[in-house]
Motif scaffolding. Structure first.
Motif, PDB file in Angstrom:
ATOM      1  N   ARG A  74      34.601  49.635  42.597  1.00 32.04           N
ATOM      2  CA  ARG A  74      35.354  48.616  43.360  1.00 32.04           C
ATOM      3  C   ARG A  74      36.831  48.918  43.175  1.00 32.04           C
ATOM      4  NH1 ARG A  74      36.907  42.691  42.722  1.00 32.04           N
ATOM      5  NH2 ARG A  74      36.768  41.841  44.837  1.00 32.04           N
ATOM      6  N   VAL A  75      37.550  49.115  44.288  1.00 32.54           N
ATOM      7  CA  VAL A  75      38.907  49.634  44.188  1.00 32.54           C
ATOM      8  C   VAL A  75      39.865  48.863  45.085  1.00 32.54           C
ATOM      9  CG1 VAL A  75      38.146  51.974  43.609  1.00 32.54           C
ATOM     10  CG2 VAL A  75      38.473  51.341  46.017  1.00 32.54           C
ATOM     11  N   LEU A  76      41.112  48.903  44.691  1.00 35.17           N
ATOM     12  CA  LEU A  76      42.256  48.503  45.499  1.00 35.17           C
ATOM     13  C   LEU A  76      42.898  49.803  45.959  1.00 35.17           C
ATOM     14  CD1 LEU A  76      44.428  46.388  46.442  1.00 35.17           C
ATOM     15  CD2 LEU A  76      45.452  46.637  44.161  1.00 35.17           C
ATOM     16  N   ALA A  77      43.116  49.963  47.260  1.00 35.93           N
ATOM     17  CA  ALA A  77      43.527  51.276  47.753  1.00 35.93           C
ATOM     18  C   ALA A  77      44.607  51.173  48.809  1.00 35.93           C
ATOM     19  CB  ALA A  77      42.326  52.022  48.333  1.00 35.93           C
ATOM     20  N   ARG A  78      45.506  52.137  48.768  1.00 37.41           N
ATOM     21  CA  ARG A  78      46.481  52.335  49.847  1.00 37.41           C
ATOM     22  C   ARG A  78      45.844  53.245  50.893  1.00 37.41           C
ATOM     23  NH1 ARG A  78      51.101  54.912  46.470  1.00 37.41           N
ATOM     24  NH2 ARG A  78      49.312  55.499  45.182  1.00 37.41           N
ATOM     25  N   LEU A  94      43.851  55.224  44.656  1.00 43.55           N
ATOM     26  CA  LEU A  94      42.882  54.209  44.259  1.00 43.55           C
ATOM     27  C   LEU A  94      43.247  53.600  42.913  1.00 43.55           C
ATOM     28  CD1 LEU A  94      39.481  56.020  44.994  1.00 43.55           C
ATOM     29  CD2 LEU A  94      40.881  54.675  46.571  1.00 43.55           C
ATOM     30  N   THR A  95      43.037  52.296  42.794  1.00 42.61           N
ATOM     31  CA  THR A  95      43.133  51.609  41.515  1.00 42.61           C
ATOM     32  C   THR A  95      41.858  50.811  41.325  1.00 42.61           C
ATOM     33  OG1 THR A  95      45.545  51.394  41.673  1.00 42.61           O
ATOM     34  CG2 THR A  95      44.407  49.907  40.148  1.00 42.61           C
ATOM     35  N   GLU A  96      41.091  51.109  40.291  1.00 38.22           N
ATOM     36  CA  GLU A  96      39.860  50.359  40.055  1.00 38.22           C
ATOM     37  C   GLU A  96      40.200  48.948  39.591  1.00 38.22           C
ATOM     38  OE1 GLU A  96      36.488  52.167  38.178  1.00 38.22           O
ATOM     39  OE2 GLU A  96      37.349  54.185  38.374  1.00 38.22           O
ATOM     40  N   ILE A  97      39.445  47.987  40.104  1.00 44.92           N
ATOM     41  CA  ILE A  97      39.688  46.578  39.774  1.00 44.92           C
ATOM     42  C   ILE A  97      38.385  45.943  39.308  1.00 44.92           C
ATOM     43  CG2 ILE A  97      41.644  46.328  41.329  1.00 44.92           C
ATOM     44  CD1 ILE A  97      39.765  44.982  43.343  1.00 44.92           C
ATOM     45  N   PRO A  98      38.478  44.880  38.503  1.00 48.65           N
ATOM     46  CA  PRO A  98      37.258  44.246  37.988  1.00 48.65           C
ATOM     47  C   PRO A  98      36.480  43.512  39.078  1.00 48.65           C
ATOM     48  CG  PRO A  98      39.219  43.043  37.280  1.00 48.65           C
ATOM     49  CD  PRO A  98      39.703  44.302  37.925  1.00 48.65           C
ATOM     50  N   GLU A  99      35.204  43.327  38.829  1.00 50.12           N
ATOM     51  CA  GLU A  99      34.325  42.682  39.800  1.00 50.12           C
ATOM     52  C   GLU A  99      34.705  41.223  40.020  1.00 50.12           C
ATOM     53  OE1 GLU A  99      32.002  44.029  41.653  1.00 50.12           O
ATOM     54  OE2 GLU A  99      32.108  46.038  40.762  1.00 50.12           O
ATOM     55  N   ASP A 100      35.257  40.557  38.994  1.00 50.99           N
ATOM     56  CA  ASP A 100      35.536  39.132  39.124  1.00 50.99           C
ATOM     57  C   ASP A 100      36.915  38.825  39.705  1.00 50.99           C
ATOM     58  OD1 ASP A 100      37.030  39.987  36.975  1.00 50.99           O
ATOM     59  OD2 ASP A 100      36.411  38.380  35.608  1.00 50.99           O
ATOM     60  N   LEU A 101      37.678  39.853  40.083  1.00 50.01           N
ATOM     61  CA  LEU A 101      38.992  39.627  40.675  1.00 50.01           C
ATOM     62  C   LEU A 101      38.824  39.417  42.174  1.00 50.01           C
ATOM     63  CD1 LEU A 101      42.092  39.540  40.508  1.00 50.01           C
ATOM     64  CD2 LEU A 101      42.084  42.036  40.744  1.00 50.01           C
ATOM     65  N   ASP A 102      39.305  38.281  42.671  1.00 51.87           N
ATOM     66  CA  ASP A 102      39.219  37.987  44.094  1.00 51.87           C
ATOM     67  C   ASP A 102      39.913  39.083  44.902  1.00 51.87           C
ATOM     68  OD1 ASP A 102      38.895  35.949  46.426  1.00 51.87           O
ATOM     69  OD2 ASP A 102      41.031  36.428  46.446  1.00 51.87           O
ATOM     70  N   ALA A 103      39.280  39.503  45.998  1.00 51.55           N
ATOM     71  CA  ALA A 103      39.838  40.592  46.802  1.00 51.55           C
ATOM     72  C   ALA A 103      41.213  40.238  47.348  1.00 51.55           C
ATOM     73  CB  ALA A 103      38.880  40.935  47.952  1.00 51.55           C
ATOM     74  N   GLY A 104      41.384  39.002  47.804  1.00 48.49           N
ATOM     75  CA  GLY A 104      42.690  38.592  48.322  1.00 48.49           C
ATOM     76  C   GLY A 104      43.767  38.609  47.257  1.00 48.49           C
ATOM     77  N   ALA A 105      43.402  38.173  46.046  1.00 47.49           N
ATOM     78  CA  ALA A 105      44.363  38.196  44.946  1.00 47.49           C
ATOM     79  C   ALA A 105      44.766  39.626  44.613  1.00 47.49           C
ATOM     80  CB  ALA A 105      43.780  37.505  43.722  1.00 47.49           C
ATOM     81  N   ALA A 106      43.798  40.532  44.600  1.00 50.29           N
ATOM     82  CA  ALA A 106      44.104  41.940  44.329  1.00 50.29           C
ATOM     83  C   ALA A 106      45.037  42.501  45.396  1.00 50.29           C
ATOM     84  CB  ALA A 106      42.817  42.752  44.260  1.00 50.29           C
TER      85      ALA A 106
END
Length: 302
Positions: A74-78, A94-106
């Motif tokens: 699960r990643v946050l990506a440009r 890519l920056t990997e993000i935790p499963e419990d982090l809301d996508a909008g917040a990320a």
């Protein structure tokens, strides 16, 4: 694959839902199934032709997504074409993000979060105890800048927003006051994304040695000429800011983003996310963002 595309420049009405082939990653790239895509003012500038020329059409906008890679991360990506069910990104983006982090917040932490961080740290060079004024304090950058100013040691944080509801939001996020203009007191740092008359008024509100940081022109009325002699009389500075070249500097991306993610994980930073729009309603998302009917981060969900 469903995507949002525009084939000519104009307002939000040129955004249309299309069926396009799935993108194919090249060496060093990964395919991402999109969970949410961020909406930014840069996307609006692309659609109206401010950022692109006709040779780039047709074009799928969107510079950031949260999603899952084919190997399950699960990643946050440009990205370059994020308004779609799938997108391609460089592995280095890519920056990997935790499963419990809301996508909008990320998504709020990528463009808006890094902008707020660098506005205060890099452009304004905030010092402990200073008074900070945040224009558009209920927007994507503003809601984070209000909180980060406090985290970075501001003595007082004043918020400027257009409606009572937005001013209440800024107060809930930690602003000491929601203020209008002219300011009753002088401010050391003013963050302005509006331009026009508000920029001119803010310039007169700077304390000696103050910094007015301009990072946008949402008023779309043109920029006010700045007389160097006027700055000399105020003993103040006007600083222009654009995120893209800022992030090209060594250490400007990974460290600040890691700090923003850590603050969010510990509850010290609370990204505000507007209720998500379906991907097919990207036109409405753009219309609402331009009309200032949104608060915090605006996202699309396929």
């Amino acid at each position: 694959m469903i995507a949002i595309r525009f084939d000519r420049f104009g307002g939000p009405e040129v955004l249309t839902v299309v069926d396009v082939p799935r993108p194919r990653p090249r060496p060093g790239e990964v395919l991402i199934t999109v969970e949410a895509a961020g909406v930014n003012f840069a996307d609006i500038h692309q659609v109206d032709g401010s950022y692109l020329d006709a040779g780039a059409l047709p074009h799928i906008p969107g510079s950031e997504v949260v999603g899952r890679t084919e190997d399950g991360r699960r990643v946050l990506a440009r990205v370059s074409h994020g308004y779609a069910q799938q997108a391609v990104a460089k592995e280095s983006a890519l920056t990997e993000i935790p499963e419990d982090l809301d996508a909008g917040a990320a998504l709020a932490l990528l463009v808006q979060g890094l902008t707020a961080w660098h506005l205060l740290r890099t452009a304004a060079r905030i010092r402990a105890g200073e008074t900070v004024v945040v224009h558009s304090a209920a927007g994507g950058v503003g809601t984070l800048a209000v909180q980060l100013a406090r985290q970075f040691g501001a003595g007082r944080v004043w918020a400027q927003a257009s409606t009572p509801g937005k001013r209440r939001l800024a107060l809930d996020l930690g602003a000491d006051a929601a203020v209008g203009y002219p300011l009753a007191e002088r401010a050391d740092v003013i963050l302005d994304a509006v331009g026009g008359e508000l920029f001119d008024s803010a310039l007169d509100s700077l304390a000696p040695g103050g910094r007015l940081v301009s990072y946008g022109n949402s008023a779309r009325t043109g920029f006010t000429p700045v007389d160097p002699a006027r700055l000399g009389r105020l003993n103040a500075a006007v600083v222009g800011f654009w995120l893209r070249p800022t992030l090209a500097a060594p250490g400007a991306f990974t460290g600040p983003l890691r700090e923003l993610l850590s603050l969010t994980a510990h509850g010290s930073l609370k990204p505000v996310v507007h209720p998500a729009y379906p991907l097919a309603e990207a036109r409405r998302a753009h219309e609402d963002l331009v009309a200032r009917r949104t608060v915090g981060k605006v996202v699309l969900r396929p």
